[in-house]
Design a protein around this motif. Sequence first.
Motif, mmCIF file in Angstrom:
data_model
loop_
_atom_site.group_PDB
_atom_site.id
_atom_site.type_symbol
_atom_site.label_atom_id
_atom_site.label_comp_id
_atom_site.label_asym_id
_atom_site.label_seq_id
_atom_site.Cartn_x
_atom_site.Cartn_y
_atom_site.Cartn_z
ATOM 1 N N UNK A 9 0.808 -1.213 0.000
ATOM 2 C CA UNK A 9 0.000 0.000 0.000
ATOM 3 C C UNK A 9 0.840 1.261 0.000
ATOM 4 N N UNK A 10 1.907 1.270 0.758
ATOM 5 C CA UNK A 10 2.767 2.461 0.801
ATOM 6 C C UNK A 10 3.461 2.703 -0.533
ATOM 7 N N UNK A 11 3.949 1.642 -1.151
ATOM 8 C CA UNK A 11 4.630 1.828 -2.434
ATOM 9 C C UNK A 11 3.630 2.222 -3.518
ATOM 10 N N UNK A 12 2.393 1.750 -3.410
ATOM 11 C CA UNK A 12 1.369 2.168 -4.368
ATOM 12 C C UNK A 12 1.076 3.656 -4.233
ATOM 13 N N UNK A 13 0.944 4.129 -3.002
ATOM 14 C CA UNK A 13 0.604 5.540 -2.795
ATOM 15 C C UNK A 13 1.751 6.462 -3.178
ATOM 16 N N UNK A 14 2.959 5.997 -3.042
ATOM 17 C CA UNK A 14 4.101 6.881 -3.247
ATOM 18 C C UNK A 14 4.710 6.780 -4.641
ATOM 19 N N UNK A 15 4.588 5.617 -5.288
ATOM 20 C CA UNK A 15 5.222 5.458 -6.596
ATOM 21 C C UNK A 15 4.322 4.772 -7.613
ATOM 22 N N UNK A 16 3.974 3.528 -7.330
ATOM 23 C CA UNK A 16 3.379 2.670 -8.351
ATOM 24 C C UNK A 16 1.946 3.037 -8.689
ATOM 25 N N UNK A 27 -9.029 -4.910 -16.864
ATOM 26 C CA UNK A 27 -8.270 -3.697 -16.558
ATOM 27 C C UNK A 27 -8.945 -2.847 -15.495
ATOM 28 N N UNK A 28 -10.263 -2.694 -15.610
ATOM 29 C CA UNK A 28 -10.991 -1.922 -14.604
ATOM 30 C C UNK A 28 -10.920 -2.588 -13.233
ATOM 31 N N UNK A 29 -11.011 -3.923 -13.219
ATOM 32 C CA UNK A 29 -10.903 -4.635 -11.957
ATOM 33 C C UNK A 29 -9.525 -4.488 -11.327
ATOM 34 N N UNK A 30 -8.492 -4.520 -12.160
ATOM 35 C CA UNK A 30 -7.131 -4.357 -11.645
ATOM 36 C C UNK A 30 -6.941 -2.983 -11.010
ATOM 37 N N UNK A 31 -7.365 -1.936 -11.701
ATOM 38 C CA UNK A 31 -7.191 -0.589 -11.171
ATOM 39 C C UNK A 31 -8.044 -0.361 -9.922
ATOM 40 N N UNK A 32 -9.232 -0.937 -9.888
ATOM 41 C CA UNK A 32 -10.054 -0.830 -8.684
ATOM 42 C C UNK A 32 -9.393 -1.565 -7.517
ATOM 43 N N UNK A 33 -8.734 -2.695 -7.828
ATOM 44 C CA UNK A 33 -8.078 -3.470 -6.771
ATOM 45 C C UNK A 33 -6.914 -2.739 -6.142
ATOM 46 N N UNK A 34 -6.008 -2.193 -6.974
ATOM 47 C CA UNK A 34 -4.861 -1.506 -6.378
ATOM 48 C C UNK A 34 -5.289 -0.210 -5.696
ATOM 49 N N UNK A 35 -6.347 0.431 -6.220
ATOM 50 C CA UNK A 35 -6.845 1.627 -5.547
ATOM 51 C C UNK A 35 -7.410 1.309 -4.176
ATOM 52 N N UNK A 36 -8.106 0.164 -4.061
ATOM 53 C CA UNK A 36 -8.650 -0.233 -2.765
ATOM 54 C C UNK A 36 -7.548 -0.569 -1.775
ATOM 55 N N UNK A 37 -6.520 -1.290 -2.242
ATOM 56 C CA UNK A 37 -5.410 -1.642 -1.347
ATOM 57 C C UNK A 37 -4.706 -0.377 -0.849
ATOM 58 N N UNK A 38 -4.478 0.580 -1.738
ATOM 59 C CA UNK A 38 -3.826 1.827 -1.329
ATOM 60 C C UNK A 38 -4.673 2.581 -0.314
ATOM 61 N N UNK A 39 -5.980 2.635 -0.544
ATOM 62 C CA UNK A 39 -6.851 3.354 0.389
ATOM 63 C C UNK A 39 -6.978 2.625 1.706
ATOM 64 N N UNK A 40 -7.139 1.297 1.673
ATOM 65 C CA UNK A 40 -7.341 0.522 2.902
ATOM 66 C C UNK A 40 -6.129 0.606 3.811
#
Length: 256
Positions: free
Chosen positions: A154-161, A207-220
């Motif tokens: 989650x941290x790496x998603x919010x800051x970079x990926x 693709x939409x499911x993938x982006x929704x998934x990483x967005x949820x992990x970053x937010x959670x």
Amino acid sequence: MSHSGSMDTMDETDADQVVLPQEGLCGPSEVTALSHLYRAEVYRSTVWRQRLDQTTNWAVISTGIGLSVAFANERASPFPIVLVGMLCIVFLMLEARRYRFFYVWRFRARVLEIAFMVPILRGEGAKIQLDRGTALSDDYEKPEYRISMIRCIGRRLRRNYGFIFAILGAAYFAKIAIHPVDVTSWDQFFRRAHIGPIPGWFAILCGLGFHAGWGFVAWKTWWDERTDKTKMADFLKSREDVNFAGAASSHDAALG
């Protein structure tokens, strides 16, 4: 007299077990040893921080190559963008694992700052509290991760990926929607999105499911960190670590 008499009648074995309580170590040799230990932990955390930057650089370079190939000509497939996204997932997992290792050294350096440097800066002198089973001594005896894998992701998603994945998603949409010319119907849109035997509507849905998934992990993970009321939760298991329970309680009261 009674006190003297009790001392005279004390068993020799009991007298040998009487040890004056020792509050801390403050000799020059201990201070020097702790200083070198702190320098070593800072150096190791710096090395692992550089390894994090290397993984991010790989992801950025791969993204640039994939976009160049996908937009090279009008007949180019959007599939290179998908491949780069999968490759960035691998880089994300590698970087999250490296971040867990980095956090081990960061934890140790931070505890040394709290237990050793803070008293010096406060004018209390270089008095090293005896480490009776606190976080630092336990970590040297039995090293362990100080942060979960999902929290690292989650941290790496919010800051970079997260930004890299957002760019890839926008590039994929631009490739099938406006390159080389704008689409005029949904049928044409889905036809451009197809990848080999995979129909376009299914590729877009994935693709939409993938982006929704990483967005949820970053937010959670962000929400979990925000709602964690434990002071110094990133570095210490509890306020009792490094014998600063009283100071932490007064700090909490001051913060309300």
